[in-house]
Design a protein around this motif. Sequence first.
Motif, PDB file in Angstrom:
ATOM      1  N   SER A  25       0.967  -1.066  -0.048  1.00  0.00           N
ATOM      2  CA  SER A  25      -0.025  -0.019   0.062  1.00  0.00           C
ATOM      3  C   SER A  25       0.734   1.240  -0.165  1.00  0.00           C
ATOM      4  O   SER A  25       0.400   2.411  -0.432  1.00  0.00           O
ATOM      5  CB  SER A  25      -0.838   0.039   1.293  1.00  0.00           C
ATOM      6  N   ASP A  29       0.072   1.946  -6.275  1.00  0.00           N
ATOM      7  CA  ASP A  29      -1.317   2.567  -6.577  1.00  0.00           C
ATOM      8  C   ASP A  29      -1.934   1.345  -7.149  1.00  0.00           C
ATOM      9  O   ASP A  29      -2.020   1.208  -8.426  1.00  0.00           O
ATOM     10  CB  ASP A  29      -1.096   3.870  -7.398  1.00  0.00           C
ATOM     11  N   ALA A  36       3.828   3.572  -7.325  1.00  0.00           N
ATOM     12  CA  ALA A  36       4.076   5.080  -6.998  1.00  0.00           C
ATOM     13  C   ALA A  36       4.947   5.240  -5.928  1.00  0.00           C
ATOM     14  O   ALA A  36       4.536   5.042  -4.609  1.00  0.00           O
ATOM     15  CB  ALA A  36       2.619   5.660  -6.641  1.00  0.00           C
ATOM     16  N   ARG A  38       6.850   7.210  -3.361  1.00  0.00           N
ATOM     17  CA  ARG A  38       6.819   8.424  -2.491  1.00  0.00           C
ATOM     18  C   ARG A  38       7.735   9.306  -2.128  1.00  0.00           C
ATOM     19  O   ARG A  38       7.783  10.344  -1.974  1.00  0.00           O
ATOM     20  CB  ARG A  38       5.794   8.361  -1.448  1.00  0.00           C
TER      21      ARG A  38
END
Length: 365
Positions: A25, A29, A36, A38
């Motif tokens: 998680s 995505d 994705a 971060r």
Amino acid sequence: DKGNHRHFMAKEIYEQPETISHTLSHYVDMGAEKVAIRETLPFDFADLSRLTMSACGTAYYAGAIAKYWFERFARLPVDIDVASEFRYREPPLEKGGLSLFISQSGETADTLAALRYCAGQGQHVASLVNTLESTIARESGVVFPILCGPEIGVASTKALTAQLTALASLAIAAGRARGVLSAEQEAELVRALTALPSAVSAALGAEAQIIDISKRLSKAKDVLYLGRGAMFPVAMEGALKLKEISYIHAEGYAAGELKHGPIALVDEAMPVIVVAPSDELVDKTLSNMQEVAARGGKIILITDEDGAESVGHGVADIIKIPHVHSFVAPILATIPVQLLAYHTAVFMGTDVDQPRNLAKSVTVE
Ligand code: M6R
């Protein structure tokens, strides 16, 4: 708190469907079927000519598995070495290259020394850690968290699958940045990752059979683990885990190296654990396995339905894991390998969570 489990190691093995979901998680995505990242990257994967990785023990095997991914899905050349060798080898490194350090604790002395060497060589320093308030995390330009929660058992289990989940995501990100993976290919790999938690739950279902096999394994003096491709580091990890907690001597070998020496060890007393889920190389590994069988070696095959079908009736012990995309198969294959080591150690009556002579975090070299 061990919950309903006898040992922290068992609890941590059983937590993996959740911990993998949690790691996913952070990196994926799911709706967009994209990775994705971060963290702000101080480098661009597209500009790299090489990735240098360094770690110790199980964390090293995580990197050794990831090497196959970065090379295959991002066409990024990877050098990987155990940190205790790397730090004194002082390899020449191109300025502006990327060095990645993998450490659950973030305090392993050799890994930290390797990191400091790379920083001194003008490398971008990235780390993959579980303990965010650690020295390795503090000294890194970018920190990728593995987010599996505290790992108490000395034998690393959920940290390994979390490291692999994060590394797999990074390999996809690198593949996209380098123009190797199309959006459809990325979506396919992301779907493979998101299918993992339920596949891990299903793989844990083989426990009763694994207890039965472990009872016999606990009588062995030596055990050989074989694997090919990304299953080779899984084999080495299996051997490490067995040695560490059951004190039974074990070696992990590349399946193709068998006939270059270790096959001389094989006799009726020798259990040989073959890690071979179906993929494009499985037939080669299975033929190495037949060479062991022909010499009376006791085979324990870890594979999926297709792999089991292609061996037919020759093998008594087949531990089946669900069929998954070959990309994530090495992550799934670590599950039966952990359970085998755990239950063998339980039969041996060793101190599973605190094996003799070992520390959870090795802060001296
Ligand atoms: O904390 P680290 O990930 O840096 O630790 C590295 C190794 O000491 C560790 O993985 C060790 O090999 C485990 N006990 C294996 O189960």
